[in-house]
Design a protein around this motif. Structure first.
Motif, PDB file in Angstrom:
ATOM      1  N   ALA A 137      -1.226  14.953  -0.295  1.00 30.15           N
ATOM      2  CA  ALA A 137      -1.900  14.269   0.810  1.00 30.15           C
ATOM      3  C   ALA A 137      -1.587  12.771   0.815  1.00 30.15           C
ATOM      4  O   ALA A 137      -1.368  12.171   1.869  1.00 30.15           O
ATOM      5  CB  ALA A 137      -3.411  14.498   0.711  1.00 30.15           C
ATOM      6  N   LEU A 138      -1.548  12.144  -0.358  1.00 33.59           N
ATOM      7  CA  LEU A 138      -1.245  10.712  -0.434  1.00 33.59           C
ATOM      8  C   LEU A 138       0.156  10.408   0.073  1.00 33.59           C
ATOM      9  O   LEU A 138       0.367   9.456   0.831  1.00 33.59           O
ATOM     10  CB  LEU A 138      -1.389  10.229  -1.882  1.00 33.59           C
ATOM     11  CG  LEU A 138      -2.815  10.079  -2.418  1.00 33.59           C
ATOM     12  CD1 LEU A 138      -2.784   9.781  -3.911  1.00 33.59           C
ATOM     13  CD2 LEU A 138      -3.540   8.967  -1.673  1.00 33.59           C
ATOM     14  N   GLU A 157       6.754   2.505 -11.951  1.00 41.19           N
ATOM     15  CA  GLU A 157       7.202   3.898 -11.908  1.00 41.19           C
ATOM     16  C   GLU A 157       7.338   4.472 -13.314  1.00 41.19           C
ATOM     17  O   GLU A 157       6.927   5.600 -13.579  1.00 41.19           O
ATOM     18  CB  GLU A 157       8.546   3.976 -11.183  1.00 41.19           C
ATOM     19  CG  GLU A 157       9.049   5.387 -11.022  1.00 41.19           C
ATOM     20  CD  GLU A 157      10.510   5.434 -10.637  1.00 41.19           C
ATOM     21  OE1 GLU A 157      11.056   6.545 -10.619  1.00 41.19           O
ATOM     22  OE2 GLU A 157      11.096   4.373 -10.389  1.00 41.19           O
ATOM     23  N   LEU A 158       7.912   3.690 -14.237  1.00 45.93           N
ATOM     24  CA  LEU A 158       8.071   4.177 -15.601  1.00 45.93           C
ATOM     25  C   LEU A 158       6.741   4.221 -16.342  1.00 45.93           C
ATOM     26  O   LEU A 158       6.553   5.041 -17.236  1.00 45.93           O
ATOM     27  CB  LEU A 158       9.069   3.297 -16.356  1.00 45.93           C
ATOM     28  CG  LEU A 158      10.499   3.362 -15.828  1.00 45.93           C
ATOM     29  CD1 LEU A 158      11.389   2.424 -16.605  1.00 45.93           C
ATOM     30  CD2 LEU A 158      11.037   4.780 -15.926  1.00 45.93           C
ATOM     31  N   ALA A 159       5.834   3.311 -15.962  1.00 44.70           N
ATOM     32  CA  ALA A 159       4.508   3.359 -16.572  1.00 44.70           C
ATOM     33  C   ALA A 159       3.780   4.641 -16.222  1.00 44.70           C
ATOM     34  O   ALA A 159       2.850   5.052 -16.920  1.00 44.70           O
ATOM     35  CB  ALA A 159       3.674   2.155 -16.119  1.00 44.70           C
ATOM     36  N   THR A 160       4.218   5.289 -15.133  1.00 44.68           N
ATOM     37  CA  THR A 160       3.614   6.559 -14.746  1.00 44.68           C
ATOM     38  C   THR A 160       3.685   7.570 -15.882  1.00 44.68           C
ATOM     39  O   THR A 160       2.737   8.313 -16.133  1.00 44.68           O
ATOM     40  CB  THR A 160       4.329   7.127 -13.509  1.00 44.68           C
ATOM     41  OG1 THR A 160       4.247   6.175 -12.459  1.00 44.68           O
ATOM     42  CG2 THR A 160       3.692   8.417 -13.062  1.00 44.68           C
ATOM     43  N   GLN A 161       4.830   7.601 -16.559  1.00 40.75           N
ATOM     44  CA  GLN A 161       4.989   8.573 -17.635  1.00 40.75           C
ATOM     45  C   GLN A 161       3.975   8.335 -18.741  1.00 40.75           C
ATOM     46  O   GLN A 161       3.430   9.276 -19.314  1.00 40.75           O
ATOM     47  CB  GLN A 161       6.413   8.511 -18.169  1.00 40.75           C
ATOM     48  CG  GLN A 161       7.460   8.862 -17.136  1.00 40.75           C
ATOM     49  CD  GLN A 161       8.875   8.732 -17.665  1.00 40.75           C
ATOM     50  OE1 GLN A 161       9.084   8.464 -18.840  1.00 40.75           O
ATOM     51  NE2 GLN A 161       9.852   8.919 -16.800  1.00 40.75           N
ATOM     52  N   PRO A 214       0.803  -1.230   0.000  1.00 40.97           N
ATOM     53  CA  PRO A 214       0.000   0.000   0.000  1.00 40.97           C
ATOM     54  C   PRO A 214       0.833   1.277   0.000  1.00 40.97           C
ATOM     55  O   PRO A 214       0.430   2.279  -0.594  1.00 40.97           O
ATOM     56  CB  PRO A 214      -0.829  -0.112   1.287  1.00 40.97           C
ATOM     57  CG  PRO A 214      -0.837  -1.577   1.609  1.00 40.97           C
ATOM     58  CD  PRO A 214       0.468  -2.105   1.136  1.00 40.97           C
ATOM     59  N   ALA A 215       1.989   1.269   0.671  1.00 42.52           N
ATOM     60  CA  ALA A 215       2.812   2.473   0.704  1.00 42.52           C
ATOM     61  C   ALA A 215       3.307   2.820  -0.693  1.00 42.52           C
ATOM     62  O   ALA A 215       3.222   3.979  -1.130  1.00 42.52           O
ATOM     63  CB  ALA A 215       3.995   2.276   1.648  1.00 42.52           C
ATOM     64  N   THR A 225       0.618   6.366  -6.999  1.00 46.91           N
ATOM     65  CA  THR A 225      -0.566   7.135  -7.401  1.00 46.91           C
ATOM     66  C   THR A 225      -0.268   8.629  -7.376  1.00 46.91           C
ATOM     67  O   THR A 225      -0.705   9.382  -8.269  1.00 46.91           O
ATOM     68  CB  THR A 225      -1.751   6.819  -6.474  1.00 46.91           C
ATOM     69  OG1 THR A 225      -2.004   5.412  -6.494  1.00 46.91           O
ATOM     70  CG2 THR A 225      -2.998   7.566  -6.911  1.00 46.91           C
ATOM     71  N   ALA A 226       0.479   9.064  -6.372  1.00 51.83           N
ATOM     72  CA  ALA A 226       0.862  10.476  -6.308  1.00 51.83           C
ATOM     73  C   ALA A 226       1.728  10.849  -7.509  1.00 51.83           C
ATOM     74  O   ALA A 226       1.588  11.948  -8.067  1.00 51.83           O
ATOM     75  CB  ALA A 226       1.614  10.753  -5.010  1.00 51.83           C
TER      76      ALA A 226
END
Length: 457
Positions: free
Chosen positions: A200-201, A160-164, A23-24, A30-31
Motif C-alpha cells: 500500500a505504501l 537503503e542499506l540501513a534497512t537490512q 516523502p516519496a 519504509t516499505a
C-alpha cells in the motif's frame, strides 16, 4: 518548488533527514523496512522453530536446507529479475512483489491457524516469499535515482542499506519470540501484515524522476538491452570486488545457521537468546551503515580492514564461549557489514552506467547470494558433526584470506593507475573509487541525516 518547500525553507529542509524531506523516498524506504523485516522474521523464526521444536535429529541440516531454499530465488531468477526491472515501471514492480508476498503469507497463515502444516509447506512458502524479495530489492536499488536528487544518493544509499540492519533488528527480535509465544502461526500472520502494508505504501508513493530516467541519456551513451555477461565484462574491477564478497559470504552468512546452534548447544538459551544475538548483529549493521562514509581510505582498504575485523569477531565466540563475548562479536561483525555496504553500493551507484543498473543490481544480488545456499548447507551439515564453537573458528579462519585478497585488489588498481594505463578498465574503475573517497570522508550532512534517525530510534 511546492508550497511546503517554501514554508519550510531550503536551509531548514537541508537539516531534515532524507526520509522526511522526501516523502516519496520515505514511503518506499519504509516499505523496504517492512518487507525485509518480514523476510528476516520468517527466516529466523522458522530456523529457531526447526532447531527447538520441529526436529529431534539433524537440526543443522534441516535449518541449513531451509536457509538454502530461502536464498535460491535470488540466484535462479537473475535473468527474469533483470528483464522485469528494466522493462516495467518500478513502482508497479515493487507494489506487485510486496502484494503477492502478502497474499501468499496470508494464505499460509490461514492454513497454519487451522492445522499444523507439513514442513514442506513452510519450505514452499519460504521459496515464494524469497522470490518476491529477490524482485523487490534490486528494483528498489535501481529506483533510488528516480526518487532522490543526485546530491542525495549517498544519503539514500545509507538509508537503503540501513534497512537490512533495521530488518535484522526487528525481524531477529520478533521471530524467535513469536515462536516461543504463538508458535509458527504468529510469524506468518505478522509477515502477511507487513507485506500488505508495504504494498500500500509503494502504490501511494510518487516516483518524480521516473519519466526522466531513460531519457536523460543520449542514445549512444550506453548500449541498451545488454546481456548480464556483457555488463560484467565491461566492469572488471567491480567484477573482482563482487567475487571477493561472494567468497566472504560463504563464511559470513553462515552466522544465521551457527547462531541458533550455538545458542542451543553452547549457551543453552531460549528464543530470547537468539533474539539478543540477532539484535546485536542488527544494531551493529545499523551503526556501520550510518558511520561507514566517515571512514578515510579507499573502498578496498576499508573493506579489507572490515573483513579482517569480521574474521576476528566471528571466530572469538569459539575461543571464548559466552553470551557477552558473542554479543560483542556480533555487534562488531554487524558494524563491519554496514560499513562495507555503504562504501561499495554507493561506489556501484556511481560507477555503473544508468542503462546497466537493472541488470547489474540483479547480478550483484545473485553473485552475493549464490554462496548462501552452499554456506547454509555446508555449515548445517557440519553443525550435525562438529561443536558450534568449531563452526565459529571455521568462519574466522575462512574470512582471513578474503580480506587479504581485497587489499591486494585495491593495491593492484593503484599500481595500474601509476603505470599510466589510462585505457584499462581496472584503472578507470579504481579511479572512480578514489574519486568517491573525498565526498565520503567529508559528507557530514549526509550522515547527519542518518545520525538523527539513529537517535530517533
Amino acid at each position: 518548488m511546492t508550497p511546503p518547500d517554501i514554508a519550510t525553507g531550503p536551509r531548514n529542509r537541508e537539516r531534515l533527514p532524507l526520509v522526511l524531506r522526501n516523502p516519496a523516498f520515505g514511503a518506499v524506504w519504509t516499505a523496504q523496512v517492512l518487507t525485509q523485516a518480514a523476510a528476516r522474521m520468517f527466516q529466523v523464526g522458522v530456523v529457531w522453530w526447526l532447531v527447538s521444536q520441529a526436529t529431534d535429529t539433524d537440526r543443522g541440516l534441516a535449518s541449513g536446507a531451509f536457509l538454502a531454499v530461502s536464498t535460491l530465488p535470488a540466484v535462479a531468477l537473475v535473468p527474469l529479475v533483470a528483464r522485469v526491472v528494466a522493462r516495467c515501471p518500478h513502482r508497479s514492480v515493487l507494489a506487485g512483489a510486496a502484494a503477492v508476498a502478502g497474499l501468499a503469507a496470508a494464505a499460509t497463515a490461514t492454513w497454519t491457524y487451522a492445522a499444523q502444516p507439513p514442513t514442506g509447506v513452510i519450505y514452499g512458502a519460504a521459496l515464494l516469499l524469497a522470490g518476491c524479495q529477490a524482485l523487490f530489492d534490486p528494483c528498489l536499488t535501481t529506483s533510488v535515482p528516480e526518487l532522490v536528487e543526485d546530491a542525495d544518493i549517498e544519503a539514500a544509499t545509507g538509508f537503503e542499506l540501513a534497512t537490512q540492519s533495521l530488518a535484522g533488528l526487528a525481524g531477529g527480535l520478533l521471530g524467535p519470540l513469536l515462536v516461543d509465544a504463538w508458535d509458527l502461526a504468529g510469524i506468518v500472520a505478522g509477515c502477511a501484515c507487513a507485506y500488505l502494508v508495504a504494498a500500500a505504501l509503494v502504490a501511494a508513493a510518487r516516483f518524480p524522476r521516473s519519466a526522466a530516467g531513460p531519457a536523460a541519456h543520449a542514445p549512444g551513451d550506453v548500449p541498451r538491452h545488454r546481456t548480464l555477461r556483457q555488463i560484467l565484462a565491461d566492469l572488471p574491477f567491480i567484477r573482482m570486488v563482487l567475487l571477493c564478497f561472494a567468497a566472504a559470504n560463504v563464511f559470513t552468512t553462515a552466522v544465521y545457521v551457527v547462531m541458533p546452534l550455538y545458542t542451543r548447544s553452547v549457551l543453552h538459551g531460549q528464543g530470547s537468546t537468539v533474539a539478543a544475538l540477532e539484535a546485536a548483529l542488527g544494531v551493529g549493521t545499523l551503526l556501520g551503515s550510518f558511520t561507514g562514509g566517515r571512514l578515510p581510505g579507499s573502498p578496498t582498504a576499508v573493506g579489507g580492514t572490515c573483513l579482517a575485523l569480521m574474521a576476528l569477531a566471528l571466530g572469538m565466540p569459539g575461543l571464548a564461549p559466552g553470551l557477552a563475548v558473542a554479543l560483542v562479536s556480533l555487534l562488531l561483525a554487524g558494524w563491519c557489514v554496514g560499513v562495507i555496504g555503504v562504501r561499495f553500493v554507493a561506489l556501484f551507484q556511481r560507477s555503473v552506467p544508468a542503462a546497466d543498473k537493472p541488470g547489474f543490481f540483479a547480478v550483484m544480488q545473485a553473485v552475493l547470494g549464490a554462496t548462501f545456499p552452499l554456506s547454509s548447507l555446508v555449515f548445517g551439515v557440519l553443525g550435525d558433526h562438529l561443536e558450534a564453537r568449531w563452526l565459529c573458528l571455521v568462519q574466522g579462519v575462512g574470512l582471513a584470506p578474503v580480506a587479504v585478497a581485497l587489499f591486494l585488489l585495491g593495491r593492484g588498481g593503484r599500481v595500474a593507475s601509476e603505470d599510466g594505463d589510462a585505457e584499462a578498465p581496472l584503472t578507470g574503475s579504481q579511479h572512480i573509487a578514489d574519486q568517491l573517497d573525498p565526498p565520503y570522508a567529508s559528507a557530514e550532512d549526509t550522515h547527519a541525516d542518518a545520525a538523527s534517525l539513529g537517535v530517533a530510534r
